[in-house]
Design an enzyme around this catalytic site. Structure first.
Site, PDB file in Angstrom:
ATOM      1  N   ASN A 179       0.803  -1.218   0.000  1.00 32.65           N
ATOM      2  CA  ASN A 179       0.000   0.000   0.000  1.00 32.65           C
ATOM      3  C   ASN A 179       0.839   1.272   0.000  1.00 32.65           C
ATOM      4  OD1 ASN A 179      -2.563  -1.271  -0.068  1.00 32.65           O
ATOM      5  ND2 ASN A 179      -2.161  -1.966   2.005  1.00 32.65           N
ATOM      6  N   GLU A 199       9.928  -4.553 -11.034  1.00 32.52           N
ATOM      7  CA  GLU A 199       9.567  -5.980 -11.019  1.00 32.52           C
ATOM      8  C   GLU A 199       8.111  -6.218 -11.353  1.00 32.52           C
ATOM      9  OE1 GLU A 199      12.248  -7.341  -7.245  1.00 32.52           O
ATOM     10  OE2 GLU A 199      10.098  -7.263  -7.095  1.00 32.52           O
ATOM     11  N   ASN A 218       8.264 -11.944   4.577  1.00 32.20           N
ATOM     12  CA  ASN A 218       8.142 -12.396   3.179  1.00 32.20           C
ATOM     13  C   ASN A 218       9.497 -12.857   2.659  1.00 32.20           C
ATOM     14  OD1 ASN A 218       5.391 -11.595   3.085  1.00 32.20           O
ATOM     15  ND2 ASN A 218       6.037  -9.494   2.728  1.00 32.20           N
ATOM     16  N   GLY A 253      13.190  -8.506  -4.682  1.00 34.16           N
ATOM     17  CA  GLY A 253      14.119  -7.776  -5.552  1.00 34.16           C
ATOM     18  C   GLY A 253      14.673  -6.539  -4.888  1.00 34.16           C
ATOM     19  N   LYS A 268       2.088  -2.144  15.299  1.00 35.74           N
ATOM     20  CA  LYS A 268       1.339  -2.693  16.441  1.00 35.74           C
ATOM     21  C   LYS A 268       0.966  -1.588  17.455  1.00 35.74           C
ATOM     22  CE  LYS A 268       2.009  -6.756  14.568  1.00 35.74           C
ATOM     23  NZ  LYS A 268       1.092  -7.086  13.489  1.00 35.74           N
TER      24      LYS A 268
HETATM   25  O1  0RQ Z   1       1.650  -7.124  10.287  1.00 36.87           O
HETATM   26  O2  0RQ Z   1      -0.076  -8.016   8.811  1.00 36.87           O
HETATM   27  O3  0RQ Z   1      -0.018  -8.605  11.250  1.00 36.87           O
HETATM   28  O4  0RQ Z   1      -0.649  -6.286  10.513  1.00 36.87           O
HETATM   29  O5  0RQ Z   1       4.465  -6.574   9.285  1.00 36.87           O
HETATM   30  O6  0RQ Z   1       3.617  -4.598   7.452  1.00 36.87           O
HETATM   31  O7  0RQ Z   1       3.029  -2.165   7.522  1.00 36.87           O
HETATM   32  O8  0RQ Z   1       1.432  -3.818   6.392  1.00 36.87           O
HETATM   33  O9  0RQ Z   1       3.681  -3.126   5.410  1.00 36.87           O
HETATM   34  O10 0RQ Z   1       2.695  -4.697   3.632  1.00 36.87           O
HETATM   35  O11 0RQ Z   1       4.128  -2.669   3.112  1.00 36.87           O
HETATM   36  O12 0RQ Z   1       5.102  -4.734   4.170  1.00 36.87           O
HETATM   37  C1  0RQ Z   1       8.775  -4.772   4.599  1.00 36.87           C
HETATM   38  C2  0RQ Z   1       7.130  -6.594   4.934  1.00 36.87           C
HETATM   39  C3  0RQ Z   1       6.366  -4.239   4.548  1.00 36.87           C
HETATM   40  C4  0RQ Z   1       7.373  -5.509   2.655  1.00 36.87           C
HETATM   41  C5  0RQ Z   1       7.433  -5.296   4.212  1.00 36.87           C
HETATM   42  C6  0RQ Z   1       4.250  -5.980  10.574  1.00 36.87           C
HETATM   43  C7  0RQ Z   1       2.995  -5.137  10.377  1.00 36.87           C
HETATM   44  C8  0RQ Z   1       2.169  -6.063   9.499  1.00 36.87           C
HETATM   45  C9  0RQ Z   1       3.352  -5.956   7.214  1.00 36.87           C
HETATM   46  P1  0RQ Z   1       0.098  -7.530  10.226  1.00 36.87           P
HETATM   47  P2  0RQ Z   1       2.838  -3.408   6.715  1.00 36.87           P
HETATM   48  P3  0RQ Z   1       3.813  -3.808   3.986  1.00 36.87           P
HETATM   49  C10 0RQ Z   1       9.301  -5.839  -4.394  1.00 36.87           C
HETATM   50  C11 0RQ Z   1      10.388  -5.557  -3.399  1.00 36.87           C
HETATM   51  C12 0RQ Z   1      10.649  -7.010   1.294  1.00 36.87           C
HETATM   52  C13 0RQ Z   1      10.589  -7.359  -0.175  1.00 36.87           C
HETATM   53  C14 0RQ Z   1      10.662  -6.195  -1.072  1.00 36.87           C
HETATM   54  C15 0RQ Z   1       8.357  -6.574   2.169  1.00 36.87           C
HETATM   55  C16 0RQ Z   1       3.223  -6.680   8.582  1.00 36.87           C
HETATM   56  O13 0RQ Z   1       7.635  -4.302   2.004  1.00 36.87           O
HETATM   57  O14 0RQ Z   1       8.076  -7.739   2.199  1.00 36.87           O
HETATM   58  O15 0RQ Z   1      10.934  -5.066  -0.700  1.00 36.87           O
HETATM   59  N1  0RQ Z   1       9.577  -6.127   1.725  1.00 36.87           N
HETATM   60  N2  0RQ Z   1      10.401  -6.491  -2.322  1.00 36.87           N
HETATM   61  O16 0RQ Z   1       2.363  -4.849  11.597  1.00 36.87           O
HETATM   62  C17 0RQ Z   1       7.022  -6.220  13.964  1.00 36.87           C
HETATM   63  C18 0RQ Z   1       8.180  -4.446  12.974  1.00 36.87           C
HETATM   64  C19 0RQ Z   1       7.202  -4.432  11.930  1.00 36.87           C
HETATM   65  C20 0RQ Z   1       6.174  -5.382  11.993  1.00 36.87           C
HETATM   66  C21 0RQ Z   1       5.923  -4.163  10.197  1.00 36.87           C
HETATM   67  N3  0RQ Z   1       9.193  -3.579  12.976  1.00 36.87           N
HETATM   68  N4  0RQ Z   1       8.053  -5.367  13.946  1.00 36.87           N
HETATM   69  N5  0RQ Z   1       6.078  -6.272  13.008  1.00 36.87           N
HETATM   70  N6  0RQ Z   1       5.407  -5.177  10.906  1.00 36.87           N
HETATM   71  N7  0RQ Z   1       7.020  -3.684  10.808  1.00 36.87           N
HETATM   72  C22 0RQ Z   1       8.498  -7.139  -4.284  1.00 36.87           C
HETATM   73  C23 0RQ Z   1       9.205  -8.415  -4.721  1.00 36.87           C
HETATM   74  O17 0RQ Z   1      10.362  -8.485  -4.707  1.00 36.87           O
HETATM   75  C24 0RQ Z   1       8.432  -9.587  -5.144  1.00 36.87           C
END
Ligand code: 0RQ
Length: 508
Positions: A271, A293, A383, A387, A407
Site C-alpha cells: 500500500n 519488477e 516475506n 528484488g 502494532k
Molecule cells: O503485520 O499483517 O499482522 O498487521 O508486518 O507490514 O506495515 O502492512 O507493510 O505490507 O508494506 O510490508 C517490509 C514486509 C512491509 C514488505 C514489508 C508488521 C505489520 C504487518 C506488514 P500484520 P505493513 P507492507 C518488491 C520488493 C521485502 C521485499 C521487497 C516486504 C506486517 O515491504 O516484504 O521489498 N519487503 N520487495 O504490523 C514487527 C516491525 C514491523 C512489523 C511491520 N518492525 N516489527 N512487526 N510489521 N514492521 C516485491 C518483490 O520483490 C516480489
C-alpha cells in the site's frame, strides 16, 4: 479440448492435473512459474497437495523442493504448505500458511536476491531440476508458447528441467502475445555478453518461450484467475510518506541532479508503494518510465494519464478491478508494458546503468541506516528480500519507506540495531516515515543517526534513541564510528519480548 494448443504432438500430451502430478516422484525438485500472484500453475500444485494429503494420512510423507520466481498463489503455496508438501522453498514467498510453516521449522526456506536465483539454478547449485511446471497462455504450432502474466524464472526452469509439464490457462488473455521480451543469458561463466537493453522500454528478445518439446511429458488445461489482491485506498500515513518522497525529488530537480522525467522507477509492492505511485501521478514530474519488477494498479493509472511512458517488469500485481481495466485496454498496454525474465528485470548491471530510483518497504531501520526488510524481531521471516536488494545496491537513488511504528505504537520501526540486516548503510540513500525523510547522503554513521532519529522516529521514541546514542558515544568501549553498546543494542527488542512494548522495560 481448447484451441489454445496448436502443436499436434503437445495436443496428444493433454491429461488431467492428477495424472500429470502423479508423474512427479517424492523428493523431486520442481521449478514452477509464478511471480507475485501472477502466472503460477494452478492445477498441478493442487493435485500434488491432494496426493501429499493422501500419503500423509497413510503415514508416508510426500515432499518436494519447490523453486519459483517469487510469491505465487493459494493453489500453490497455501495448499502445498498446508499439507507439508514443500520441504524446501526458494527464493521468495508471501503466503501466511507458508510463513507459519517456515517459522515453526516445518519447512526449509532460503531467501534469495531475485536476480541471483535463476543463475544459481543454471549453474547447478540446487542440483537437478527434475520437473518444470509452467503456466502459459497458448502453445503455438511450432512448439513455442505465449507466456502468461509473469515471466519470473520460467526460462531457466524450461531450459534446465529434465521434464516439463505445461499448464495452458484459458483465463489468461490471448492478446498478451507480444507483451513479453524474452532474453535468456548464457549459462557459461566468463562468456556472457552484455544484455542489450539500452532504455527501460527496449525490446531485444523473443515474444515466446522456446523449449525442447521432447521434454514435455504432460499438458494440462486450466481456466483459473491469478491471485489478484485488492489494494486499499492510501491512508493518511501512506500519503504523508509519499508526500515526503515527492518533496525530496522536487529538491533533486531543483538542484539539477535529475530532470523532471526522473530516472527509471522501481517500486515495491504494497500500500505504501501504491500511495507513492498515486503521488507521482498527481505530482509535477512528466514523461516518466519504470524499470521494475511488478506492474501494479498505480502504474496502470500513470500509464493511463500519460505520466508514465512505459513500464518494464517481470509480472503483474493488480487488483481485480485493475485486471478488468487491463483486459479492456490490453491493445494499448501491450505497446507500453514489457514483461521480462527476472534475470533481466532485476539485472544489477542494467539497474546501475539506467540509474534507477528504488523505493521499497522496510520492517526496521537502525539509527545508522542498516535496513531489515524481512525479519520480525530478527527471527521469524515476513516475506523475503525479493528484488529489494537487486535494486537497493545498484540504483542511483535508494529509498526505504515504512510507518514509524507498528502494532499500535508498541514497536518502533527505528531501532538502535536492526535485528537482521538485508541492506547495509552503504546501499541506503534515504529513509522515510510519516514524520519525514532522512537524507543519508554525505553523512557519517553518527550524522546519519541524528538525521534518522530527528526526521523519521516517532516522537515518543526519539528520547529513548537519543539516550542510547549519547551514552554509547561516551562509552569508551563503544567506538566512535558507529557507537554501539552490545549489552543494550537490542534493548528495544528485549523490552518488547518481555513487556509487549518497546518503550517499557521489564519490572517498570
Ligand atoms: O503485520 O499483517 O499482522 O498487521 O508486518 O507490514 O506495515 O502492512 O507493510 O505490507 O508494506 O510490508 C517490509 C514486509 C512491509 C514488505 C514489508 C508488521 C505489520 C504487518 C506488514 P500484520 P505493513 P507492507 C518488491 C520488493 C521485502 C521485499 C521487497 C516486504 C506486517 O515491504 O516484504 O521489498 N519487503 N520487495 O504490523 C514487527 C516491525 C514491523 C512489523 C511491520 N518492525 N516489527 N512487526 N510489521 N514492521 C516485491 C518483490 O520483490 C516480489
Amino acid at each position: 479440448m481448447s484451441n489454445r494448443i496448436l502443436h499436434k504432438g503437445l495436443k496428444a500430451k493433454v491429461m488431467s492435473a492428477d495424472a500429470a502430478a502423479a508423474l512427479i516422484p517424492n523428493g523431486a525438485t520442481i521449478g514452477m512459474s509464478g511471480f507475485t500472484g501472477a502466472g503460477y500453475p494452478k492445477a498441478v500444485p493442487m493435485s500434488l497437495a491432494k496426493r501429499a494429503l493422501d500419503e500423509k494420512l497413510s503415514g508416508k510423507p510426500l515432499r518436494f523442493n519447490v523453486l519459483t520466481g517469487a510469491s505465487t498463489g493459494p493453489e500453490q503455496d497455501t495448499m502445498m504448505s498446508f499439507v507439508d508438501a514443500q520441504r524446501f522453498r526458494f527464493p521468495y514467498q508471501g503466503d501466511a500458511v507458508t510463513r507459519e510453516k517456515i517459522n515453526t521449522g516445518v519447512m526449509e526456506y532460503q531467501d534469495m536476491h531475485l536476480s541471483h536465483a535463476g543463475s544459481l539454478v543454471r549453474h547447478g547449485h540446487y542440483g537437478k531440476v527434475h520437473f518444470a511446471v509452467i503456466e502459459v497462455t497458448k502453445i503455438l504450432e511450432d512448439g513455442t508458447a505465449i507466456p502468461s502474466s509473469s515471466c519470473g524464472n520460467n526460462n531457466v526452469y524450461l531450459e534446465c528441467a529434465e521434464k516439463i509439464i505445461l499448464e495452458v490457462n484459458e483465463w489468461q488473455d490471448e492478446r498478451l502475445e507480444g507483451m513479453h521480451d524474452i532474453i535468456s543469458v548464457s549459462s557459461v561463466h566468463g562468456e556472457r555478453q552484455p544484455i542489450p537493453i539500452m532504455t527501460a522500454d527496449d525490446r531485444k528478445g523473443s515474444k515466446y518461450w522456446k523449449f525442447d518439446v521432447s521434454k514435455v511429458v504432460a499438458v494440462v488445461e486450466t481456466s483459473n484467475p491469478d491471485r489478484n489482491a485488492p489494494f486499499k485506498a492510501p491512508e493518511e500515513i501512506h500519503k504523508k510518506i509519499a508526500g515526503h518522497i515527492m518533496d525530496f525529488f522536487q529538491g533533486e530537480v531543483k538542484a539539477g541532479r535529475v530532470s523532471k522525467h526522473l530516472t527509471p522507477l522501481q517500486s515495491g509492492v504494497g500500500n505504501i508503494a501504491n500511495a507513492v505511485l498515486v503521488g507521482l501521478n498527481e505530482g509535477p514530474f512528466e514523461q516518466m518510465i519504470s524499470y521494475t519488477e511488478v506492474v501494479q494498479d498505480g502504474m496502470l493509472d500513470m500509464l493511463d494519464s500519460g505520466k508514465l511512458k512505459a513500464a518494464s517488469a517481470t509480472a503483474f500485481s493488480v487488483s481485480p478491478e485493475g485486471q478488468v481495466r487491463f483486459n479492456k485496454n490490453i491493445d494499448r498496454y501491450r505497446k507500453q508494458i514489457i514483461l521480462r525474465p527476472q534475470e533481466i528485470s532485476n539485472n544489477p548491471e542494467i539497474i546501475r546503468r539506467l540509474g534507477c530510483i528504488a523505493m521499497n518497504g522496510f520492517v526496521e531501520a537502525d539509527i545508522y541506516g542498516h535496513i531489515n526488510s524481512t525479519h520480525i524481531a530478527g527471527k521469524g521471516i515476513e516475506n523475503g528480500i525479493g528484488g529489494s536488494g537487486d535494486f537497493a545496491r545498484n540504483s542511483a537513488y535508494t529509498i526505504f519507506m515504512s510507518p514509524a511504528t507498528a502494532k499500535d505504537g508498541k514497536i518502533s520501526a527505528i531501532v538502535p540495531f536492526a535485528t537482521h540486516i538485508d541492506h547495509t548503510e552503504h546501499d541506503v540513500h534515504g529513509v522515510v516515515t510519516e514524520y519525514g525523510f532522512a537524507d543519508l547522503r554525505m553523512r557519517s554513521p553518527k550524522e546519519k543517526a541524528k538525521e534518522i532519529i530527528d526526521k523519521c522516529a516517532a516522537p515518543e521514541y526519539r528520547p529513548l534513541l537519543w539516550d542510547y546514542v549519547k551514552r554509547a558515544m561516551k562509552n569508551p568501549s563503544a567506538g566512535l564510528q558507529s557507537p554501539h553498546m552490545f549489552s543494550e543494542a537490542f534493548g528495544f527488542h528485549t523490552n518488547y519480548l518481555a513487556t509487549g512494548d518497546m518503550r517499557k522495560k521489564p519490572g517498570k
